[in-house]
Scaffold this motif. Sequence first.
Motif, PDB file in Angstrom:
ATOM      1  N   MET A   1       0.835  -1.213   0.000  1.00 60.67           N
ATOM      2  CA  MET A   1       0.000   0.000   0.000  1.00 60.67           C
ATOM      3  C   MET A   1       0.870   1.263   0.000  1.00 60.67           C
ATOM      4  N   VAL A   2       0.459   2.278  -0.758  1.00 61.83           N
ATOM      5  CA  VAL A   2       1.233   3.525  -0.797  1.00 61.83           C
ATOM      6  C   VAL A   2       0.929   4.330   0.471  1.00 61.83           C
ATOM      7  N   ALA A   3       1.988   4.828   1.151  1.00 63.15           N
ATOM      8  CA  ALA A   3       1.771   5.650   2.362  1.00 63.15           C
ATOM      9  C   ALA A   3       1.193   6.994   1.949  1.00 63.15           C
ATOM     10  N   PRO A   4       0.187   7.478   2.670  1.00 57.61           N
ATOM     11  CA  PRO A   4      -0.385   8.774   2.292  1.00 57.61           C
ATOM     12  C   PRO A   4       0.622   9.910   2.447  1.00 57.61           C
ATOM     13  N   VAL A   5       0.532  10.879   1.572  1.00 61.02           N
ATOM     14  CA  VAL A   5       1.340  12.093   1.702  1.00 61.02           C
ATOM     15  C   VAL A   5       0.768  12.902   2.867  1.00 61.02           C
ATOM     16  N   ILE A   6      -0.557  12.968   2.886  1.00 63.38           N
ATOM     17  CA  ILE A   6      -1.199  13.653   4.010  1.00 63.38           C
ATOM     18  C   ILE A   6      -2.373  12.807   4.493  1.00 63.38           C
ATOM     19  N   GLN A   7      -2.541  12.795   5.804  1.00 62.68           N
ATOM     20  CA  GLN A   7      -3.555  11.946   6.415  1.00 62.68           C
ATOM     21  C   GLN A   7      -4.180  12.714   7.581  1.00 62.68           C
ATOM     22  N   VAL A   8      -5.501  12.778   7.582  1.00 61.63           N
ATOM     23  CA  VAL A   8      -6.204  13.510   8.658  1.00 61.63           C
ATOM     24  C   VAL A   8      -7.211  12.582   9.311  1.00 61.63           C
ATOM     25  N   GLU A   9      -7.301  12.664  10.631  1.00 60.71           N
ATOM     26  CA  GLU A   9      -8.281  11.851  11.373  1.00 60.71           C
ATOM     27  C   GLU A   9      -8.966  12.708  12.422  1.00 60.71           C
TER      28      GLU A   9
ATOM     29  N   LEU B   1      -4.515  11.468   1.221  1.00 64.03           N
ATOM     30  CA  LEU B   1      -4.113  11.832  -0.138  1.00 64.03           C
ATOM     31  C   LEU B   1      -2.765  11.173  -0.415  1.00 64.03           C
ATOM     32  N   VAL B   2      -2.681  10.443  -1.550  1.00 67.70           N
ATOM     33  CA  VAL B   2      -1.429   9.744  -1.866  1.00 67.70           C
ATOM     34  C   VAL B   2      -0.708  10.430  -3.042  1.00 67.70           C
ATOM     35  N   SER B   3       0.551  10.039  -3.257  1.00 67.72           N
ATOM     36  CA  SER B   3       1.347  10.603  -4.360  1.00 67.72           C
ATOM     37  C   SER B   3       0.589  10.479  -5.673  1.00 67.72           C
ATOM     38  N   ASN B   4       0.775  11.430  -6.540  1.00 69.62           N
ATOM     39  CA  ASN B   4       0.180  11.407  -7.880  1.00 69.62           C
ATOM     40  C   ASN B   4      -1.323  11.607  -7.910  1.00 69.62           C
TER      41      ASN B   4
ATOM     42  N   ILE C   1      -3.079  15.189  12.220  1.00 68.81           N
ATOM     43  CA  ILE C   1      -2.680  15.444  10.829  1.00 68.81           C
ATOM     44  C   ILE C   1      -1.278  14.883  10.678  1.00 68.81           C
ATOM     45  N   ARG C   2      -1.101  13.995   9.707  1.00 72.81           N
ATOM     46  CA  ARG C   2       0.248  13.468   9.447  1.00 72.81           C
ATOM     47  C   ARG C   2       0.683  13.900   8.054  1.00 72.81           C
ATOM     48  N   LEU C   3       1.896  14.448   8.005  1.00 78.16           N
ATOM     49  CA  LEU C   3       2.495  14.800   6.719  1.00 78.16           C
ATOM     50  C   LEU C   3       3.635  13.822   6.495  1.00 78.16           C
ATOM     51  N   LEU C   4       3.542  12.996   5.456  1.00 78.85           N
ATOM     52  CA  LEU C   4       4.544  11.959   5.175  1.00 78.85           C
ATOM     53  C   LEU C   4       4.830  11.133   6.440  1.00 78.85           C
ATOM     54  N   GLY C   5       3.771  10.800   7.159  1.00 80.21           N
ATOM     55  CA  GLY C   5       3.887   9.943   8.337  1.00 80.21           C
ATOM     56  C   GLY C   5       4.263  10.678   9.614  1.00 80.21           C
ATOM     57  N   GLN C   6       4.648  11.949   9.508  1.00 74.67           N
ATOM     58  CA  GLN C   6       5.068  12.715  10.701  1.00 74.67           C
ATOM     59  C   GLN C   6       3.857  13.472  11.262  1.00 74.67           C
ATOM     60  N   SER C   7       3.570  13.228  12.548  1.00 75.87           N
ATOM     61  CA  SER C   7       2.410  13.870  13.150  1.00 75.87           C
ATOM     62  C   SER C   7       2.699  15.336  13.441  1.00 75.87           C
ATOM     63  N   LEU C   8       1.923  16.241  12.842  1.00 80.20           N
ATOM     64  CA  LEU C   8       2.175  17.677  13.027  1.00 80.20           C
ATOM     65  C   LEU C   8       1.870  18.126  14.453  1.00 80.20           C
TER      66      LEU C   8
ATOM     67  N   GLU D   1       6.490  16.995  -2.225  1.00 85.39           N
ATOM     68  CA  GLU D   1       5.604  15.820  -2.296  1.00 85.39           C
ATOM     69  C   GLU D   1       4.133  16.225  -2.356  1.00 85.39           C
ATOM     70  N   LEU D   2       3.829  17.424  -1.800  1.00 79.02           N
ATOM     71  CA  LEU D   2       2.436  17.884  -1.774  1.00 79.02           C
ATOM     72  C   LEU D   2       2.357  19.309  -2.319  1.00 79.02           C
ATOM     73  N   VAL D   3       1.417  19.535  -3.242  1.00 84.39           N
ATOM     74  CA  VAL D   3       1.155  20.902  -3.718  1.00 84.39           C
ATOM     75  C   VAL D   3      -0.261  21.262  -3.288  1.00 84.39           C
ATOM     76  N   VAL D   4      -0.410  22.394  -2.586  1.00 83.57           N
ATOM     77  CA  VAL D   4      -1.758  22.843  -2.226  1.00 83.57           C
ATOM     78  C   VAL D   4      -2.035  24.162  -2.945  1.00 83.57           C
ATOM     79  N   ALA D   5      -3.239  24.244  -3.516  1.00 83.74           N
ATOM     80  CA  ALA D   5      -3.592  25.419  -4.312  1.00 83.74           C
ATOM     81  C   ALA D   5      -4.900  25.987  -3.784  1.00 83.74           C
ATOM     82  N   ASP D   6      -4.846  27.242  -3.345  1.00 79.37           N
ATOM     83  CA  ASP D   6      -6.019  27.887  -2.754  1.00 79.37           C
ATOM     84  C   ASP D   6      -6.647  28.809  -3.786  1.00 79.37           C
TER      85      ASP D   6
END
Length: 242
Positions: A1-9, A30-33, A64-71, A172-177
């Motif tokens: 399984m691909v690890a999520p780039v960003i993960q929210v719970e 949200l995963v890569s690509n 919120i985890r960014l590339l597995g790191q809990s913010l 790894e992540l692009v966010v567009a507002d």
Amino acid sequence: MVAPVIQVESLTYQWANDSGFGLQVEQLDLVSNECLFIHGPSGSGKTTLLSLLVGILRPQQGHIRLLGQSLGQVGAGRRDHLRADHIGMIFQQFNLIPYLTPVENVLLTCQFSALRRQRALAKSSSVAEEAVRLLSHLDMADPRWLKLPVHQLSVGQQQRIAVARALMGSPELVVADEPTSSLDSERREQFIDLLFNECKASGAALLFVSHDAQLADLFDRQMTLQYQDSARVALTEQGPAL
Ligand SMILES: Nc1ncnc2c1ncn2[C@@H]1O[C@H](COP(=O)(O)OP(=O)(O)OP(=O)(O)O)[C@@H](O)[C@H]1O
Ligand SMILES: [Mg+2]
């Protein structure tokens, strides 16, 4: 399984003012690509949500985890570093430095992150050359424009510079507002195509928020910010009603 780039719970956030505005996100991965579109009308919390996801704001509850790191487990300085290294941000108002040229604005990314600098140098022989390469992919490398401070360029041109700055050094992540709000419909689709192509080429995940429901079909996945009552909004899997 691909690890999520960003993960929210189970995220909840409430602004500390009289508006009483509250935001809830049960789950978001949200995963890569992957290119995700989040729809919400003006004032429904799009910018608030992105500020939470990139660690500018902190939720009262949830993870919120960014590339597995809990913010939630790191301090503000570390969050700033994680953001600079791994996230390309296209702000609603672009946040370009008005008196700098397009290339100088794009190079700011590398001033804040040695990792992004290294990745840019893996693609071109200098960071300036990489900035010009990205700008030319976005149709912004005309020498007449490159010489000018960005405040002398059109809004659409500034938008493309903001995209090049976000993509510099392959985050790894692009966010567009809401990045297409000042473009006509033909240019809007062209612009989104460019953004998709650039993200796919670098394998980045794209999170794009807008009030414009018509853009939804262009994306892999769609979600909506929906009012639960007059002040509470929840992010749901359902796409926008067209
Ligand atoms: N800096 C702030 N301080 C206090 N409350 C805020 C702040 N920014 C936003 N809010 C509250 O959060 C709500 C959502 O605002 P937000 O900017 O996230 O919406 P948005 O969907 O991005 O709107 P727009 O489409 O107009 O950009 C607002 O209605 C307001 O009540
Ligand atoms: Mg906004």
